[in-house]
Design a protein around this motif. Structure first.
Motif, PDB file in Angstrom:
ATOM      1  N   SER A 151       1.079  -1.080   0.143  1.00  0.00           N
ATOM      2  CA  SER A 151       0.110  -0.358   0.287  1.00  0.00           C
ATOM      3  C   SER A 151       0.499   1.140   0.058  1.00  0.00           C
ATOM      4  CB  SER A 151      -0.734   0.367   1.251  1.00  0.00           C
ATOM      5  OG  SER A 151      -0.335   0.148   2.107  1.00  0.00           O
ATOM      6  N   ALA A 152       0.281   2.218  -0.882  1.00  0.00           N
ATOM      7  CA  ALA A 152       1.149   3.427  -0.903  1.00  0.00           C
ATOM      8  C   ALA A 152       0.875   4.508   0.812  1.00  0.00           C
ATOM      9  CB  ALA A 152       0.266   4.280  -1.991  1.00  0.00           C
ATOM     10  N   PRO A 153       2.020   5.168   0.497  1.00  0.00           N
ATOM     11  CA  PRO A 153       2.883   5.597  -0.001  1.00  0.00           C
ATOM     12  C   PRO A 153       4.118   4.439   0.189  1.00  0.00           C
ATOM     13  CG  PRO A 153       2.784   6.910   2.155  1.00  0.00           C
ATOM     14  CD  PRO A 153       1.480   6.445   2.014  1.00  0.00           C
ATOM     15  N   TRP A 154       5.409   4.729  -0.521  1.00  0.00           N
ATOM     16  CA  TRP A 154       6.080   3.692  -0.956  1.00  0.00           C
ATOM     17  C   TRP A 154       6.928   4.770   0.153  1.00  0.00           C
ATOM     18  CZ3 TRP A 154       5.387   1.144  -5.755  1.00  0.00           C
ATOM     19  CH2 TRP A 154       4.696  -0.145  -5.422  1.00  0.00           C
ATOM     20  N   ARG A 155       8.420   4.012   1.423  1.00  0.00           N
ATOM     21  CA  ARG A 155       9.372   4.887   1.035  1.00  0.00           C
ATOM     22  C   ARG A 155      10.069   5.362  -0.188  1.00  0.00           C
ATOM     23  NH1 ARG A 155      15.177   2.994   5.074  1.00  0.00           N
ATOM     24  NH2 ARG A 155      15.576   5.269   5.694  1.00  0.00           N
ATOM     25  N   ARG A 156      10.965   6.956   0.329  1.00  0.00           N
ATOM     26  CA  ARG A 156      11.452   7.339  -0.764  1.00  0.00           C
ATOM     27  C   ARG A 156      13.175   8.140   0.395  1.00  0.00           C
ATOM     28  NH1 ARG A 156       7.243  10.745  -4.635  1.00  0.00           N
ATOM     29  NH2 ARG A 156       5.593   9.058  -4.639  1.00  0.00           N
ATOM     30  N   VAL A 157      13.761   7.691  -0.005  1.00  0.00           N
ATOM     31  CA  VAL A 157      14.859   7.539   0.848  1.00  0.00           C
ATOM     32  C   VAL A 157      16.475   7.731  -0.148  1.00  0.00           C
ATOM     33  CG1 VAL A 157      15.856   5.453   0.414  1.00  0.00           C
ATOM     34  CG2 VAL A 157      16.505   7.177   2.273  1.00  0.00           C
ATOM     35  N   SER A 158      17.449   8.651  -0.244  1.00  0.00           N
ATOM     36  CA  SER A 158      18.847   8.456  -1.297  1.00  0.00           C
ATOM     37  C   SER A 158      19.406   7.591  -1.319  1.00  0.00           C
ATOM     38  CB  SER A 158      19.407   9.837  -0.627  1.00  0.00           C
ATOM     39  OG  SER A 158      20.283   9.767   0.919  1.00  0.00           O
ATOM     40  N   MET A 159      20.368   6.967  -2.043  1.00  0.00           N
ATOM     41  CA  MET A 159      21.247   5.985  -1.820  1.00  0.00           C
ATOM     42  C   MET A 159      21.896   5.830  -0.574  1.00  0.00           C
ATOM     43  SD  MET A 159      24.038   4.356  -4.944  1.00  0.00           S
ATOM     44  CE  MET A 159      22.593   3.655  -5.769  1.00  0.00           C
ATOM     45  N   ASN A 160      22.444   7.551  -1.141  1.00  0.00           N
ATOM     46  CA  ASN A 160      23.883   7.059  -0.157  1.00  0.00           C
ATOM     47  C   ASN A 160      23.713   8.047   1.896  1.00  0.00           C
ATOM     48  OD1 ASN A 160      26.181   9.040   1.144  1.00  0.00           O
ATOM     49  ND2 ASN A 160      25.208  10.555   1.708  1.00  0.00           N
ATOM     50  N   GLU A 161      21.710   8.036   2.113  1.00  0.00           N
ATOM     51  CA  GLU A 161      21.459   7.800   3.245  1.00  0.00           C
ATOM     52  C   GLU A 161      21.212   6.789   3.864  1.00  0.00           C
ATOM     53  OE1 GLU A 161      20.312   9.376   6.912  1.00  0.00           O
ATOM     54  OE2 GLU A 161      21.314  10.575   4.861  1.00  0.00           O
ATOM     55  N   LEU A 162      21.193   5.424   2.673  1.00  0.00           N
ATOM     56  CA  LEU A 162      20.861   4.378   2.507  1.00  0.00           C
ATOM     57  C   LEU A 162      21.742   3.892   3.471  1.00  0.00           C
ATOM     58  CD1 LEU A 162      17.973   3.274  -0.263  1.00  0.00           C
ATOM     59  CD2 LEU A 162      17.490   3.457   2.906  1.00  0.00           C
ATOM     60  N   VAL A 163      23.332   4.196   2.229  1.00  0.00           N
ATOM     61  CA  VAL A 163      24.483   3.663   3.257  1.00  0.00           C
ATOM     62  C   VAL A 163      24.727   4.182   3.618  1.00  0.00           C
ATOM     63  CG1 VAL A 163      27.361   3.789   1.893  1.00  0.00           C
ATOM     64  CG2 VAL A 163      25.200   3.314   0.704  1.00  0.00           C
ATOM     65  N   LYS A 164      24.738   5.082   4.747  1.00  0.00           N
ATOM     66  CA  LYS A 164      25.320   6.390   5.783  1.00  0.00           C
ATOM     67  C   LYS A 164      24.186   5.521   7.244  1.00  0.00           C
ATOM     68  CE  LYS A 164      25.491  10.410   8.069  1.00  0.00           C
ATOM     69  NZ  LYS A 164      24.935  11.656   7.709  1.00  0.00           N
ATOM     70  N   GLU A 165      23.079   4.811   6.741  1.00  0.00           N
ATOM     71  CA  GLU A 165      22.195   4.668   8.203  1.00  0.00           C
ATOM     72  C   GLU A 165      23.173   2.938   7.993  1.00  0.00           C
ATOM     73  OE1 GLU A 165      18.240   3.529   6.618  1.00  0.00           O
ATOM     74  OE2 GLU A 165      17.842   5.767   7.140  1.00  0.00           O
ATOM     75  N   SER A 166      23.287   2.716   7.129  1.00  0.00           N
ATOM     76  CA  SER A 166      23.628   0.445   6.987  1.00  0.00           C
ATOM     77  C   SER A 166      25.005   0.488   7.288  1.00  0.00           C
ATOM     78  CB  SER A 166      23.749   0.042   5.877  1.00  0.00           C
ATOM     79  OG  SER A 166      22.692  -0.433   5.709  1.00  0.00           O
ATOM     80  N   THR A 167      26.163   1.486   7.507  1.00  0.00           N
ATOM     81  CA  THR A 167      27.633   0.975   7.556  1.00  0.00           C
ATOM     82  C   THR A 167      28.099   2.584   8.085  1.00  0.00           C
ATOM     83  OG1 THR A 167      28.317   2.547   5.420  1.00  0.00           O
ATOM     84  CG2 THR A 167      27.885   0.720   4.933  1.00  0.00           C
ATOM     85  N   GLY A 168      27.946   3.394   8.152  1.00  0.00           N
ATOM     86  CA  GLY A 168      27.862   4.542   8.807  1.00  0.00           C
ATOM     87  C   GLY A 168      28.922   5.951   8.203  1.00  0.00           C
ATOM     88  N   ILE A 169      29.194   5.471   6.842  1.00  0.00           N
ATOM     89  CA  ILE A 169      30.116   5.949   6.028  1.00  0.00           C
ATOM     90  C   ILE A 169      29.364   7.040   5.091  1.00  0.00           C
ATOM     91  CG2 ILE A 169      31.616   5.809   3.716  1.00  0.00           C
ATOM     92  CD1 ILE A 169      31.867   2.535   4.077  1.00  0.00           C
ATOM     93  N   ASP A 170      29.230   8.564   5.306  1.00  0.00           N
ATOM     94  CA  ASP A 170      29.129   9.356   4.241  1.00  0.00           C
ATOM     95  C   ASP A 170      29.898  10.018   3.279  1.00  0.00           C
ATOM     96  OD1 ASP A 170      27.674  11.639   2.866  1.00  0.00           O
ATOM     97  OD2 ASP A 170      27.346  12.650   5.345  1.00  0.00           O
ATOM     98  N   PHE A 171      29.725   8.938   1.820  1.00  0.00           N
ATOM     99  CA  PHE A 171      30.399   9.306   1.213  1.00  0.00           C
ATOM    100  C   PHE A 171      30.051  10.403   0.183  1.00  0.00           C
ATOM    101  CE2 PHE A 171      30.470   4.422   0.796  1.00  0.00           C
ATOM    102  CZ  PHE A 171      31.020   4.325   0.141  1.00  0.00           C
ATOM    103  N   ASP A 172      29.044  11.722   0.352  1.00  0.00           N
ATOM    104  CA  ASP A 172      29.076  12.730  -0.326  1.00  0.00           C
ATOM    105  C   ASP A 172      30.528  13.932   0.822  1.00  0.00           C
ATOM    106  OD1 ASP A 172      27.275  12.813  -0.803  1.00  0.00           O
ATOM    107  OD2 ASP A 172      25.850  13.273   0.398  1.00  0.00           O
ATOM    108  N   LEU A 173      30.707  13.169   1.953  1.00  0.00           N
ATOM    109  CA  LEU A 173      32.206  13.785   2.055  1.00  0.00           C
ATOM    110  C   LEU A 173      33.666  13.729   1.317  1.00  0.00           C
ATOM    111  CD1 LEU A 173      31.414  13.328   6.118  1.00  0.00           C
ATOM    112  CD2 LEU A 173      31.281  14.776   4.949  1.00  0.00           C
ATOM    113  N   PHE A 174      33.475  12.639   0.673  1.00  0.00           N
ATOM    114  CA  PHE A 174      34.267  12.319  -0.295  1.00  0.00           C
ATOM    115  C   PHE A 174      34.685  12.786  -1.786  1.00  0.00           C
ATOM    116  CE2 PHE A 174      33.519   8.287   2.422  1.00  0.00           C
ATOM    117  CZ  PHE A 174      34.743   8.832   3.429  1.00  0.00           C
ATOM    118  N   LEU A 175      34.131  13.593  -2.387  1.00  0.00           N
ATOM    119  CA  LEU A 175      33.338  14.131  -3.388  1.00  0.00           C
ATOM    120  C   LEU A 175      34.732  14.372  -4.420  1.00  0.00           C
ATOM    121  CD1 LEU A 175      30.111  16.121  -3.242  1.00  0.00           C
ATOM    122  CD2 LEU A 175      30.633  13.550  -4.674  1.00  0.00           C
TER     123      LEU A 175
END
Length: 349
Positions: A165-189
Motif C-alpha cells: 500500500s502507498a505511500p512507499w518510502r523515498r530515500v537517497s542511496m547515500n542516506e541508506l548506505v550511511k544508515e547501514s555502514t556509517g559512511i557518508d560518501f558525500d564527504l568524499f566528493l
C-alpha cells in the motif's frame, strides 16, 4: 498425483509441468492477466504503445553486454536490443508526448534466479514530467495491478509479508548506505582514496572497476543495503557516473535525478528525469565509449543518431522501466525467474 517434482524437467518440458501442476498454470494465467492490466492502465491514461526495432546498429539504453547477429544481405553486424529506451525517446522528440512499449529484451549476461538472457520489460516515457512524476505513476500502476492480481495490497513473498500500500518510502542511496555502514560518501566528493579507506575499514570489498567515488557508493549499496530492502522502497539520487542517460540533479552535486524501486531485496523498476542536453549527452557517451574501448563490454557505445535527435530538440521528459518477470515473481510468490518464463533458456542436456 504429487505433480512433476524434478525442477529441471519442469523447465525443459513445460508442457508436462502445465499438465500436472495446477500452480504452474495459475502462474502463467496471472502473468497474462498482469500484462493485460498494465497495458490497459497505460492505455486508459492516453499512453500510446509503439513498437521499436529489435535489431539495432547500436545497442544502447542500459549497461549490458548485447547479443550480436549478422544480416547477410546487407553484410552488416547488428545487435539484439538491450533496451527500448533510445528509440522511444526519438518518438518523444517526434512529438509523441506519452509512449510506451512492452516487449522482449536481450542481454548476453549470466543466468541466475533473477536473470534470464531473454526477458520482458515495459518502458514508459512522458513529456513535461520528471522522476518525481514517474515515482507517482509507478506507485499507482503497481498498486492497481497488485490489487487486481492478488486481491489485496498485503502479499507474502517467500515467507516475508510485504505491504504494497502507498505511500512507499523515498530515500537517497547515500542516506541508506550511511544508515547501514556509517559512511557518508558525500564527504568524499572527488577523493576516491578516502572513500576506499572508509570502505575497507567497514569490511567492504573494493573492486578495481569502481574507479570513482560514485561507483564506490553504488558498490557499498549493492553489498550492504540492497538485500535488506524488503518493503517497497524508492532509492533516489544516484551517482552521475553510473547514470549516463539521466539529467543532473537540480540541487545535489555529483548526482542525477534517478530512482530505482526495490522490493523483496531486488530491483523492480528504474527511472529518471531524462537527459535532454545533447552536449552533455555526447560527453557522457564518449566517456562510456572510452570505458568500452578499454574492455568494459557493458558500457554504452556512442549513438550518433540518438545525439542528433536530442539536437533537434527533446522536451523535459520522465522515463521509467519495469521488469515484468520480476514483478510476476513477486505477485505469484515464485522464487526463480525460470518459474515465470514459460520456456527459459537452458544449457542443452
Amino acid at each position: 498425483w504429487h505433480g512433476l517434482a524434478d525442477i529441471e524437467k519442469r523447465y525443459r518440458q513445460r508442457y508436462l509441468d502445465l499438465i500436472v501442476n495446477p500452480q504452474s498454470r495459475k502462474t502463467f494465467r496471472n502473468r497474462a492477466l498482469m500484462v493485460s492490466a498494465i497495458r490497459r492502465w497505460l492505455d486508459e491514461r492516453n499512453f500510446l504503445e509503439i513498437e521499436t526495432p529489435v535489431l539495432q546498429s547500436e545497442a544502447g539504453g542500459a549497461d549490458a553486454r548485447p547479443f550480436i547477429t549478422q544480416h547477410n544481405s546487407l553484410n552488416l553486424s547488428l545487435y539484439l536490443r538491450i533496451a527500448t529506451e533510445l528509440h522511444l525517446k526519438r518518438l518523444v522528440v517526434g512529438g509523441f508526448e506519452k509512449v510506451y512499449e512492452l516487449g522482449r529484451i536481450f542481454r548476453n549476461e549470466g543466468i541466475s534466479t533473477r536473470h534470464n538472457p531473454e526477458f520482458t520489460s515495459v518502458e514508459i516515457y512522458q513529456a513535461f514530467a520528471d522522476y518525481l512524476d514517474m515515482m507517482n505513476l509507478l506507485e499507482e500502476l503497481i498498486t492497481s495491478v497488485c490489487n487486481q492480481i492478488c486481491g489485496s495490497l498485503t502479499i507474502t513473498y517467500q515467507g516475508e509479508e510485504i505491504d504494497m500500500s502507498a505511500p512507499w518510502r523515498r530515500v537517497s542511496m547515500n542516506e541508506l548506505v550511511k544508515e547501514s555502514t556509517g559512511i557518508d560518501f558525500d564527504l568524499f566528493l572527488g577523493n576516491r582514496d578516502k572513500a576506499v579507506q572508509a570502505m575497507l575499514q567497514a569490511g567492504l570489498d573494493v573492486p578495481e572497476k569502481a574507479d570513482s567515488v560514485g561507483r564506490l557508493l553504488n558498490e557499498a549499496f549493492e553489498q550492504v543495503v540492497e538485500p535488506t530492502l524488503i518493503q517497497p522502497t524508492f532509492v533516489m539520487d544516484y551517482p552521475i557516473e553510473i547514470s549516463p542517460l539521466a539529467r543532473k540533479h537540480r540541487s545535489l552535486e555529483g548526482k542525477v535525478e534517478r530512482f530505482e524501486l526495490f522490493i523483496a531485496g531486488r530491483e523492480t523498476a528504474n527511472a529518471f528525469s531524462e537527459l535532454i542536453d545533447p552536449v552533455d549527452q555526447r560527453e557522457r557517451l564518449l566517456l562510456q565509449q572510452s570505458r568500452r574501448n578499454d574492455g568494459d563490454l557493458e558500457a554504452h557505445s556512442l549513438d550518433e543518431d540518438f545525439v542528433n535527435a536530442l539536437e533537434v530538440g527533446m522536451p523535459p521528459t520522465g522515463g521509467l522501466g519495469i521488469g515484468i518477470d520480476r514483478l510476476v515473481m513477486l505477485l505469484t510468490d515464485s522464487p526463480s525467474i525460470r518459474d515465470v518464463i514459460a520456456f527459459p533458456l537452458l544449457r542443452p542436456e
